[in-house]
Structure formats: C-alpha cells, structure tokens
Design a protein around this motif. Sequence first.
Motif, PDB file in Angstrom:
ATOM      1  N   GLN A  70       0.852  -1.184   0.000  1.00 28.21           N
ATOM      2  CA  GLN A  70       0.000   0.000   0.000  1.00 28.21           C
ATOM      3  C   GLN A  70       0.889   1.236   0.000  1.00 28.21           C
ATOM      4  O   GLN A  70       1.959   1.249   0.614  1.00 28.21           O
ATOM      5  N   THR A  71       0.457   2.280  -0.669  1.00 22.97           N
ATOM      6  CA  THR A  71       1.162   3.556  -0.680  1.00 22.97           C
ATOM      7  C   THR A  71       0.253   4.612  -0.072  1.00 22.97           C
ATOM      8  O   THR A  71      -0.929   4.692  -0.415  1.00 22.97           O
ATOM      9  N   ILE A  72       0.816   5.409   0.846  1.00 17.13           N
ATOM     10  CA  ILE A  72       0.026   6.438   1.523  1.00 17.13           C
ATOM     11  C   ILE A  72       0.882   7.693   1.669  1.00 17.13           C
ATOM     12  O   ILE A  72       2.081   7.611   1.926  1.00 17.13           O
ATOM     13  N   THR A  73       0.268   8.854   1.478  1.00 14.40           N
ATOM     14  CA  THR A  73       0.970  10.130   1.545  1.00 14.40           C
ATOM     15  C   THR A  73       0.311  11.022   2.585  1.00 14.40           C
ATOM     16  O   THR A  73      -0.913  11.065   2.686  1.00 14.40           O
ATOM     17  N   GLY A  74       1.145  11.731   3.340  1.00 10.76           N
ATOM     18  CA  GLY A  74       0.632  12.646   4.348  1.00 10.76           C
ATOM     19  C   GLY A  74       1.761  13.352   5.072  1.00 10.76           C
ATOM     20  O   GLY A  74       2.921  13.309   4.652  1.00 10.76           O
ATOM     21  N   ILE A  75       1.411  13.969   6.209  1.00  7.10           N
ATOM     22  CA  ILE A  75       2.380  14.684   7.043  1.00  7.10           C
ATOM     23  C   ILE A  75       2.424  14.001   8.405  1.00  7.10           C
ATOM     24  O   ILE A  75       1.374  13.742   9.007  1.00  7.10           O
ATOM     25  N   ILE A  76       3.634  13.725   8.886  1.00  9.97           N
ATOM     26  CA  ILE A  76       3.800  13.065  10.180  1.00  9.97           C
ATOM     27  C   ILE A  76       3.499  14.076  11.277  1.00  9.97           C
ATOM     28  O   ILE A  76       4.110  15.142  11.343  1.00  9.97           O
ATOM     29  N   THR A  77       2.532  13.758  12.158  1.00 10.47           N
ATOM     30  CA  THR A  77       2.171  14.659  13.248  1.00 10.47           C
ATOM     31  C   THR A  77       2.798  14.243  14.570  1.00 10.47           C
ATOM     32  O   THR A  77       3.002  15.087  15.438  1.00 10.47           O
ATOM     33  N   ALA A  78       3.095  12.951  14.755  1.00  7.83           N
ATOM     34  CA  ALA A  78       3.689  12.488  16.014  1.00  7.83           C
ATOM     35  C   ALA A  78       4.408  11.169  15.782  1.00  7.83           C
ATOM     36  O   ALA A  78       4.030  10.381  14.919  1.00  7.83           O
ATOM     37  N   ILE A  79       5.461  10.961  16.587  1.00  9.37           N
ATOM     38  CA  ILE A  79       6.185   9.690  16.570  1.00  9.37           C
ATOM     39  C   ILE A  79       6.204   9.166  17.998  1.00  9.37           C
ATOM     40  O   ILE A  79       6.664   9.854  18.913  1.00  9.37           O
TER      41      ILE A  79
END
Length: 109
Positions: A70-79
Amino acid sequence: MNKDRGTIKWTSLMLPEHIQRLRAWENKLHHMPPKEKADWELEELHKTIQQAYQLKMPITFTLYKQDTWQTITGIITAIDLNKQHLLLETDTIVKAISFTAIQAAECDD
C-alpha cells in the motif's frame, strides 16, 4: 469494411490457460513479502522520516500490511517510540502506522 490498420486483437488469440497463468503471476508479484533490510537501509529510512517530521514535509510511505502493498501520503504529526508507531495526517484522516509495516519512505518536495 473494418479498418483496424492491421493490428491483431491479442485477447482473442490467448488461451484461457494463458490468461489464468498471467493473473496468477500478477497476484504473486503483488503479494511478495518484503526482503530483510540492511543496516544502512534502516538508517536512511530513519533519516528520511526524521527530516519529514522536523520540517513538516509531505512524505509518501510504502507499506506492507496483511500480504498487500500500500502507498500512503501525508504529514507526520507524532512519533511514539514506546508504541512503535507514528501518526500520519492525510487529506481525510489521521492514521497510525506501525514501524514494522514501513518498507520505504520518500519526502515529497
């Protein structure tokens, strides 16, 4: 008169057995498990994720989950290092992604 410029209709020439084998081959390609990553590959993956997190850049992940890619795009908000996952905000939802599912990451400039 039918003018198809001499092109052959390949689908009518293929036997059902050929089509069946081609579909099986394609399914096998999509369900191949990922290979084990070397240390330098893990380090590059870590650097890419850290850079995208610190600069709030869009990132595209390639994930292997439940025998599918699966491919997904976004912005990392927390680790979250304790739970071994990160939160990725896409256009519609915020999704938790396990570190073990991540196979590749690429920053979108």
